[in-house]
Structure formats: structure tokens, C-alpha cells
Design an enzyme around this catalytic site. Structure first.
Site, PDB file in Angstrom:
ATOM      1  N   GLY A 139      58.852 152.385  25.941  1.00 27.14           N
ATOM      2  CA  GLY A 139      58.625 152.569  27.376  1.00 27.14           C
ATOM      3  C   GLY A 139      58.392 151.250  28.094  1.00 27.14           C
ATOM      4  N   GLY A 140      57.717 151.337  29.238  1.00 23.32           N
ATOM      5  CA  GLY A 140      57.510 150.158  30.088  1.00 23.32           C
ATOM      6  C   GLY A 140      56.721 149.049  29.423  1.00 23.32           C
TER       7      GLY A 140
ATOM      8  N   ASP B 265      50.753 141.164  31.547  1.00 24.51           N
ATOM      9  CA  ASP B 265      50.636 142.093  30.406  1.00 24.51           C
ATOM     10  C   ASP B 265      51.152 141.439  29.125  1.00 24.51           C
ATOM     11  OD1 ASP B 265      49.643 144.333  31.780  1.00 24.51           O
ATOM     12  OD2 ASP B 265      51.647 144.970  32.366  1.00 24.51           O
TER      13      ASP B 265
ATOM     14  N   LYS C  85      55.044 149.256  38.698  1.00 20.16           N
ATOM     15  CA  LYS C  85      55.342 147.866  38.307  1.00 20.16           C
ATOM     16  C   LYS C  85      56.753 147.439  38.715  1.00 20.16           C
ATOM     17  CE  LYS C  85      51.905 147.816  34.699  1.00 20.16           C
ATOM     18  NZ  LYS C  85      51.493 147.593  33.327  1.00 20.16           N
TER      19      LYS C  85
ATOM     20  N   ASN D 244      52.882 142.911  37.329  1.00 19.15           N
ATOM     21  CA  ASN D 244      51.576 143.588  37.356  1.00 19.15           C
ATOM     22  C   ASN D 244      50.523 142.785  38.124  1.00 19.15           C
ATOM     23  OD1 ASN D 244      51.019 141.570  35.423  1.00 19.15           O
ATOM     24  ND2 ASN D 244      49.415 142.845  34.537  1.00 19.15           N
TER      25      ASN D 244
ATOM     26  N   SER E 256      39.750 147.664  35.907  1.00 18.30           N
ATOM     27  CA  SER E 256      39.991 146.357  36.548  1.00 18.30           C
ATOM     28  C   SER E 256      38.955 146.008  37.612  1.00 18.30           C
ATOM     29  CB  SER E 256      41.401 146.313  37.128  1.00 18.30           C
ATOM     30  OG  SER E 256      42.329 146.333  36.080  1.00 18.30           O
TER      31      SER E 256
HETATM   32  P1  NDP Z   1      55.895 154.919  29.251  1.00 17.64           P
HETATM   33  O1  NDP Z   1      55.699 156.256  29.897  1.00 17.64           O
HETATM   34  O2  NDP Z   1      56.749 153.908  29.916  1.00 17.64           O
HETATM   35  O3  NDP Z   1      56.528 155.171  27.760  1.00 17.64           O
HETATM   36  C1  NDP Z   1      55.972 156.110  26.891  1.00 17.64           C
HETATM   37  C2  NDP Z   1      56.542 155.922  25.474  1.00 17.64           C
HETATM   38  O4  NDP Z   1      55.775 156.758  24.610  1.00 17.64           O
HETATM   39  C3  NDP Z   1      57.989 156.352  25.324  1.00 17.64           C
HETATM   40  O5  NDP Z   1      58.610 155.526  24.380  1.00 17.64           O
HETATM   41  C4  NDP Z   1      57.868 157.801  24.802  1.00 17.64           C
HETATM   42  O6  NDP Z   1      58.955 158.223  24.037  1.00 17.64           O
HETATM   43  C5  NDP Z   1      56.656 157.654  23.914  1.00 17.64           C
HETATM   44  N1  NDP Z   1      55.906 158.882  23.666  1.00 17.64           N
HETATM   45  C6  NDP Z   1      55.099 159.546  24.512  1.00 17.64           C
HETATM   46  N2  NDP Z   1      54.516 160.590  23.900  1.00 17.64           N
HETATM   47  C7  NDP Z   1      54.980 160.590  22.626  1.00 17.64           C
HETATM   48  C8  NDP Z   1      54.762 161.440  21.481  1.00 17.64           C
HETATM   49  N3  NDP Z   1      53.941 162.494  21.553  1.00 17.64           N
HETATM   50  N4  NDP Z   1      55.385 161.140  20.334  1.00 17.64           N
HETATM   51  C9  NDP Z   1      56.211 160.069  20.257  1.00 17.64           C
HETATM   52  N5  NDP Z   1      56.467 159.232  21.289  1.00 17.64           N
HETATM   53  C10 NDP Z   1      55.861 159.510  22.460  1.00 17.64           C
HETATM   54  O7  NDP Z   1      54.444 154.389  28.935  1.00 17.64           O
HETATM   55  P2  NDP Z   1      53.903 152.890  28.987  1.00 17.64           P
HETATM   56  O8  NDP Z   1      54.799 152.015  28.206  1.00 17.64           O
HETATM   57  O9  NDP Z   1      53.576 152.532  30.383  1.00 17.64           O
HETATM   58  O10 NDP Z   1      52.481 153.059  28.223  1.00 17.64           O
HETATM   59  C11 NDP Z   1      52.448 153.249  26.823  1.00 17.64           C
HETATM   60  C12 NDP Z   1      51.010 153.151  26.344  1.00 17.64           C
HETATM   61  O11 NDP Z   1      50.525 151.829  26.538  1.00 17.64           O
HETATM   62  C13 NDP Z   1      50.029 154.083  27.071  1.00 17.64           C
HETATM   63  O12 NDP Z   1      49.230 154.721  26.094  1.00 17.64           O
HETATM   64  C14 NDP Z   1      49.199 153.132  27.915  1.00 17.64           C
HETATM   65  O13 NDP Z   1      47.878 153.634  28.066  1.00 17.64           O
HETATM   66  C15 NDP Z   1      49.196 151.890  27.039  1.00 17.64           C
HETATM   67  N6  NDP Z   1      48.939 150.629  27.778  1.00 17.64           N
HETATM   68  C16 NDP Z   1      47.898 149.830  27.380  1.00 17.64           C
HETATM   69  C17 NDP Z   1      47.631 148.640  28.045  1.00 17.64           C
HETATM   70  C18 NDP Z   1      46.482 147.778  27.622  1.00 17.64           C
HETATM   71  O14 NDP Z   1      46.145 146.840  28.357  1.00 17.64           O
HETATM   72  N7  NDP Z   1      45.864 148.010  26.495  1.00 17.64           N
HETATM   73  C19 NDP Z   1      48.470 148.170  29.170  1.00 17.64           C
HETATM   74  C20 NDP Z   1      49.550 149.084  29.498  1.00 17.64           C
HETATM   75  C21 NDP Z   1      49.759 150.265  28.814  1.00 17.64           C
HETATM   76  P3  NDP Z   1      60.211 159.022  24.695  1.00 17.64           P
HETATM   77  O15 NDP Z   1      61.183 157.979  25.167  1.00 17.64           O
HETATM   78  O16 NDP Z   1      60.752 159.839  23.580  1.00 17.64           O
HETATM   79  O17 NDP Z   1      59.666 159.870  25.818  1.00 17.64           O
END
Ligand code: NDP
Length: 266
Positions: free
Chosen positions: A124-125, A101, A65, A86, A18
Site C-alpha cells: 500500500g501507500g 515517512d 498524502k 506528509n 502528532s
Molecule cells: P494502505 O491502505 O495503503 O495499504 C494496505 C495494505 O495492507 C495493502 O497492501 C493491503 O492488501 C494490505 N492488507 C490490509 N488488510 C490485510 C489483511 N487482512 N491481510 C493481508 N493484507 C492486508 O495502507 P497504508 O500503507 O497507508 O498503511 C499500512 C499500515 O502502516 C497501517 O497499519 C498503518 O497504521 C501503518 N503506518 C504506520 C506508520 C508509522 O509511523 N508507524 C506510518 C504510516 C502507516 P490488498 O492490496 O490486498 O488490499
């Protein structure tokens, strides 16, 4: 006029693009602004840190966030709905909160036409705000997640949800990896046999991870599916935040080429 100060708050924050994106756009558009990164350890201190640093606006990344949402005096209706902020802008001593986002994500997937059904891998988030905006736009979103606990609030909000154990596959126009699987490891976001069942029937596969080819996108390419990573999502959320920071002095199209240059520095 003295320089307006901006920052990204997060933990960790050292890898964030950013500052580069916003500073390039400030410089090239002739806006008197400066954007730094700030490692915020305690999310409860977001508001006092904002004012003590004399900032005009911030972006907020993981894990703050929800704290950012709590810190705002006035919330944009969409930020209010998804419970996550955000982007914050200070006006007359008050903090205005936005979520860029989700609209950034919506714009990033708009190149895929005739899409109605979308499968999210992950809950997730990031899935939270993007699923809400897709639903508002009339898409049918299904969520498939590793653990059941994260799916509860989606179920309550009316989404179809599955874990790997109870998944009943249908065909989906888009499949989107919303997990962090593949970010720092070589994991697929769901068991291979599930993915091999659904990918052949989809129109395209998207990953929110950027800067690398994830195992998920690699698998999608092996079925000759169109793919897209998360770079445009990142770029577009930044442009929309920049519009708020500069009180809409510049249009999306004016900001775009300057911020896009950041991605040439890979
Ligand atoms: P969170 O920590 O809130 O959620 C993570 C999610 O991933 C959960 O649903 C979790 O499942 C799942 N997960 C993690 N590891 C595994 C695995 N090995 N196998 C299966 N499921 C898995 O993360 P965020 O939502 O904040 O971020 C998610 C992704 O989005 C990240 O990679 C981040 O870099 C990317 N992102 C990209 C952006 C962009 O601008 N391009 C902006 C924001 C985020 P469980 O509930 O089972 O733990």
C-alpha cells in the site's frame, strides 16, 4: 514574535499523536508554536484550507498524502520520486513539500545490521515510499501482497513481487509487515503456512503498526526472533518534520527526548 501555527490534516485524525509530539517539543525547546489537528474531508481543499487557517506547516496523514503532493509549489526530490507528501512548510506564500515517512523508517530499521534482503508484506501507500528509499540505499526488496493489482507499479519499478498464490519463498534478512492486518483485527498479514516457512530463516521481524502486539509480531516472537513495532518510525518521521517546521534550528538529537516523552503516555 506571534505563535506559528501547525496542524495535522487527515480523516480520521482524532487518534493522531502528532499534536502531542510537536506541542511537547515546542514547549520544551522554547519555540513559539502551536500544533492542532484538522479533519479534512475533501483533499482537493487542502491548499485553500491551509491558507484560510493561517498555518505555517502541516503534516498530512491518510488519505491525503497524494493530494498534498498535488498541492505543493516546490517538491523535495524524494517526495517527487515517491509521489507522496506528509509534511508541508509555507515560505513566502509558497508550499514546500517533503516526505519524512521514508527517512524515518530508514532510521528506525538501521539498528538491524548486515541486512541486505527485505521482504515487505503488503504493497500500500506506506510500502510505496519506504520501498523506494530502501532500494536507493542498496537493499533488495521483495513484495508479497494479498491482491495482484497493487503490485503492478512495483513490478514496473523493478521490484520482485508475489501474491500469496505464486509466492516462491527465499530467505530474507528482514520481514516487515506493511499491511494494516492486525491493526483493528487479529489477522496475520499473510497465510500462516507462508509465514511459518519464512520466519524461521529471517534475522528479525518488524511491524509498522504501533501501540499493540500484532499477531505477526507474536508469531515472530514464538520463533525467538528479534522484533520491533512502528513506534520509532512514527517518532522519527515526526522529528524530521519538526526540523523542517523550525527551519533546522534544532538538531535531531535535541528534539528526540522531548518527542519520545509522548510515548510514556501510553
Ligand atoms: P494502505 O491502505 O495503503 O495499504 C494496505 C495494505 O495492507 C495493502 O497492501 C493491503 O492488501 C494490505 N492488507 C490490509 N488488510 C490485510 C489483511 N487482512 N491481510 C493481508 N493484507 C492486508 O495502507 P497504508 O500503507 O497507508 O498503511 C499500512 C499500515 O502502516 C497501517 O497499519 C498503518 O497504521 C501503518 N503506518 C504506520 C506508520 C508509522 O509511523 N508507524 C506510518 C504510516 C502507516 P490488498 O492490496 O490486498 O488490499
Amino acid at each position: 514574535m506571534s505563535k506559528q501555527l501547525f496542524a495535522i490534516f487527515g480523516n480520521p485524525v482524532s487518534h493522531s499523536r502528532s499534536p502531542l509530539m510537536h506541542n511537547l517539543a515546542f514547549k520544551n525547546l522554547g519555540f513559539s508554536g502551536c500544533y492542532n489537528r484538522y479533519k479534512l474531508e475533501d483533499g482537493e481543499k487542502l491548499k485553500e484550507t491551509f491558507f484560510s487557517l493561517g498555518l505555517k506547516g502541516i503534516n498530512i496523514t491518510v488519505p491525503h498524502k497524494e493530494h498534498a503532493y498535488q498541492a505543493c509549489d516546490i517538491l523535495d526530490p524524494f517526495a517527487q520520486k515517491v509521489g507522496a507528501v506528509n509534511t508541508i512548510v509555507e515560505k513566502n506564500g509558497k508550499l514546500y513539500g517533503y516526505n519524512t515517512d521514508a527517512p524515518g523508517f530508514l532510521k528506525a530499521i538501521s539498528e538491524f545490521k548486515e541486512v541486505k534482503t527485505v521482504l515487505f508484506l503488503g504493497a500500500g501507500g506506506t510500502a510505496q515510499s519506504t520501498s523506494a528509499v530502501l532500494k536507493d540505499e542498496g537493499y533488495e526488496v521483495t513484495l508479497l501482497n494479498r491482491s495482484a493489482s497493487r503490485l503492478e507499479k512495483y513490478k514496473v519499478a523493478g521490484f520482485k513481487t508475489y501474491t500469496f498464490d505464486d509466492f516462491v519463498p527465499h530467505s530474507y534478512d528482514l520481514i516487515i509487515n506493511m499491511t494494516s492486518a492486525g491493526l483493528e483485527d487479529n489477522a496475520l498479514p499473510a497465510p500462516k503456512e507462508i509465514l511459518e516457512h519464512i520466519i524461521p530463516k529471517t534475522k528479525a521481524c518488524i511491524d509498522v503498526i504501533y501501540g499493540k502486539e500484532t499477531p505477526f509480531l507474536k508469531l515472530a516472537k514464538s520463533y525467538a526472533k528479534p522484533t520491533k513495532d512502528g513506534a520509532d518510525m512514527l517518532l522519527y518521521q515526526g522529528i524530521i518534520a519538526f526540523e523542517y517546521f523550525t527551519q533546522h534550528q534544532y538538531s535531531f538529537e535535541e528534539i528526540l527526548p522531548h518527542m519520545r516523552q509522548t510515548f510514556d503516555f501510553n
